[in-house]
Design an enzyme around this catalytic site. Structure first.
Site, PDB file in Angstrom:
ATOM      1  N   ARG A 169     -10.009 -12.117   1.468  1.00 37.33           N
ATOM      2  CA  ARG A 169     -10.849 -13.181   0.885  1.00 37.33           C
ATOM      3  C   ARG A 169     -10.176 -14.553   0.995  1.00 37.33           C
ATOM      4  NH1 ARG A 169     -10.899 -10.140  -4.747  1.00 37.33           N
ATOM      5  NH2 ARG A 169     -10.988  -8.468  -3.215  1.00 37.33           N
TER       6      ARG A 169
ATOM      7  N   LYS B  11       0.854  -1.187   0.000  1.00 38.99           N
ATOM      8  CA  LYS B  11       0.000   0.000   0.000  1.00 38.99           C
ATOM      9  C   LYS B  11       0.893   1.239   0.000  1.00 38.99           C
ATOM     10  CE  LYS B  11      -3.822  -2.114   2.566  1.00 38.99           C
ATOM     11  NZ  LYS B  11      -4.876  -2.000   1.549  1.00 38.99           N
TER      12      LYS B  11
END
Length: 568
Positions: free
Chosen positions: A421, A347
């Protein structure tokens, strides 16, 4: 002498670098340090000198700061004490103040002319506005606040107006001294949403070194007295309803505090300890943990892959509550990424700040589980916590790696920042294989696209059952944890994950094609093909973390959905 001093200094620095390398591994760095010929003797010398700077982190309560232990005491029910209050906050709509239940609770010492002007000010300010003045009560000054709720709300808002309630309470309850709060509710109105709003207005966790100037008493000595009035002005005295409020308040506060704590202390170890406290409190709750290399060896490729590079090893924790006579089985699966760097898909541009909140799904479900058990809900409830830190290091998951998941499917990694996920896929597969659920609910701060889809106050739902979806929407309105459905259409979206070398990739190829729905569909694909139960995915990236604070989102939603007394 100078040479000996230089050698000693070099040995000390080598030892410090060695230990720093052990705690913060970087590719090639460990190897270079261990090539230093005297690293072992240097380490021993450093120990003898007592100069080891790599001290273990300590819980905030040992740092002399204020934390959960210093939170104000909240008491629900009619005021049975002569303790003085510094502020009285009355909240309701205009009708409640003019002819309804709140009218009887306006202090008689408040001149009617002043009351009329305050109501006029509220009317002009609209919902969410407040008006205040001071009165003398038993030789003491007390601030009286009137906070206004709307007469009605739009169809996608909650009639309980939790967001407005929380804002009014936070703005007017003050920072010190006792406070009284009286909220107008309907004849059969639920009190749970008010308890949730109060928790949001009074966040527990803080590491500030000193209180604001002017605090007259310590925070733990402060009391907030809360009660509810019916349209006829009578106060709610039902002990069961009041106890239900207390349960909700504590459950939301727990969730918020877990999210607010910094990742240096709220790591996988610490979260497991919090879960164990919940389990140990109840005789009919048991807890099992699968951790570290055992995850890899038993086939939990998603959880192990995401968390294997971190100092604190990943874990799958299962808490089970099985009351006598319960027939329905519900599995709650929470994403607990304790900190999300993005992995090797790092990020950038400041987007990593605030990623301590990436475990808010697990935190919300731990709070909900605690509340449901305390409420003695007659359902078998299993909580599956998927815990990992998405760290970088020589062992970090790489793009192009292929993971074999617990479902048996293989996933090619094309974005290490789509890690949540992977955790949930293993979590739902475990739930279906071992716990025989009728309903599976997974909850996560999963996608930034959720905020684009449903905004900052509504979570996004992906569900294989229209009946469960509708119940979840209603539960959101009852509790104030609002939610809104997205598309459930696997046949349209599963091609987004096509891979040449594995069963699927972990991230979509087209970001303009219903990203949040696709993320939910990825999780759905790891349910067994013969699964006949209901599945609900809750993406709460937006509502989970607001103004640099956890909100406890999910506690009320799940408790209301599973019919806890506070929301019935």
């Amino acid at each position: 002498r100078d040479m000996r001093a230089a050698v000693a200094y070099a040995m000390m620095m080598a030892a410090m670098m060695e230990r720093r390398a052990a705690s913060f591994p970087l590719p090639g760095f460990n190897h270079a340090i261990r090539m230093f010929p005297s690293h072992q003797s240097a380490s021993n010398a450093l120990d003898l000198l007592g100069k080891n700077r790599m001290r273990p982190f300590r819980p905030c309560s040992l740092l002399g700061c204020r934390s959960m232990a210093a939170a104000a005491q909240v008491k629900f029910g009619p005021l049975r004490t002569k303790e003085k209050s510094k502020v009285l906050v009355l909240i309701g709509n205009l009708n409640d103040f003019k002819v309804g239940g709140l009218r009887k609770h306006i202090p008689p010492s408040l001149d009617q002319t002043v009351v009329t002007e305050m109501l006029k000010e509220l009317s002009e300010g609209g919902a969410g506005s407040s008006s205040s003045t001071w009165v003398r009560e038993d030789q003491n000054a007390m601030r009286v606040v009137m906070g206004l709720l709307a007469d009605k709300v739009s169809r996608h808002n909650s009639p309980t107006q939790v967001h407005t309630l929380a804002s009014l309470l936070q703005s007017n309850i003050g920072q010190s001294g006792n406070a009284r709060v009286i909220v107008a509710i309907g004849e059969d109105g639920g009190c749970g949403p008010v308890a949730s709003a109060l928790a949001r207005a009074l966040p527990c966790f803080s590491m500030k070194s000193k209180r604001n100037e002017g605090d007259a008493s310590s925070e733990e000595d402060r009391r907030i007295f809360v009660n509810f009035v019916k349209p006829d002005g009578s106060e709610v005295e039902d002990s069961n309803r009041l106890q239900a409020c207390d349960i909700v308040h504590k459950a939301v506060s727990l969730s918020m505090s877990l999210v607010d704590e910094p990742p240096e202390t709220m790591n996988v170890d610490a979260f497991l300890n919090e879960a164990k406290k919940v389990a140990d409190k109840h005789k009919n709750v048991k807890m099992d943990v699968i951790r570290g290399l055992e995850l890899r060896d038993r086939g939990y490729g998603g959880i192990w892959g995401v968390g294997k590079a971190a100092v604190n090893q990943p874990a799958l924790a299962i808490l089970s509550y099985i009351p006598e006579g319960a027939s329905q089985t519900v599995c709650l699966v929470g994403k607990g990424v304790m900190y999300d760097t993005g992995g090797l898909s790092l990020k950038i541009s400041g987007s990593m700040v605030g990623m301590k909140s990436d475990m808010a799904g697990a935190a919300g479900l731990l709070g909900a589980f605690h509340g449901l058990v305390e409420s003695k809900v007659n359902k078998k409830i299993h909580l599956v916590l998927c815990l990992a830190e998405n760290a970088i290091g020589p062992n970090a998951l790489r793009n192009d790696d292929i993971l074999r998941m617990y479902s048996g499917l293989c996933v090619e990694i094309n974005n290490t920042d789509a890690e949540g996920r992977l955790l949930l896929a293993d979590g739902v597969a475990h739930a279906c294989k071992h716990l025989s659920p009728d309903i599976v609910i997974d909850m996560a701060t999963l996608t930034g696209a959720q905020l684009i889809s449903t905004g900052k106050k509504h979570a996004a739902l992906v569900c294989n059952s229209e009946e469960l979806e509708n119940r979840a929407i209603l539960a959101g309105k009852k509790s104030g944890d609002l939610c809104h459905p997205l598309l459930f259409c696997p046949e349209f979206f599963k091609d987004e994950f096509k891979s040449k070398v594995a069963d699927m990739k972990n991230s979509v190829k087209d970001r303009a094609n219903a990203q949040s729905s696709c993320a939910g569909i990825f999780i759905h694909q790891h349910l067994p093909k013969d699964f006949q139960g209901q599945w609900l995915h809750v993406d709460m990236a937006g509502p989970a973390f607001v103004d640099e604070r956890g909100t406890g989102y999910g506690v009320g939603l799940v408790m209301a959905l599973l019919e806890a007394p506070a929301f019935v």
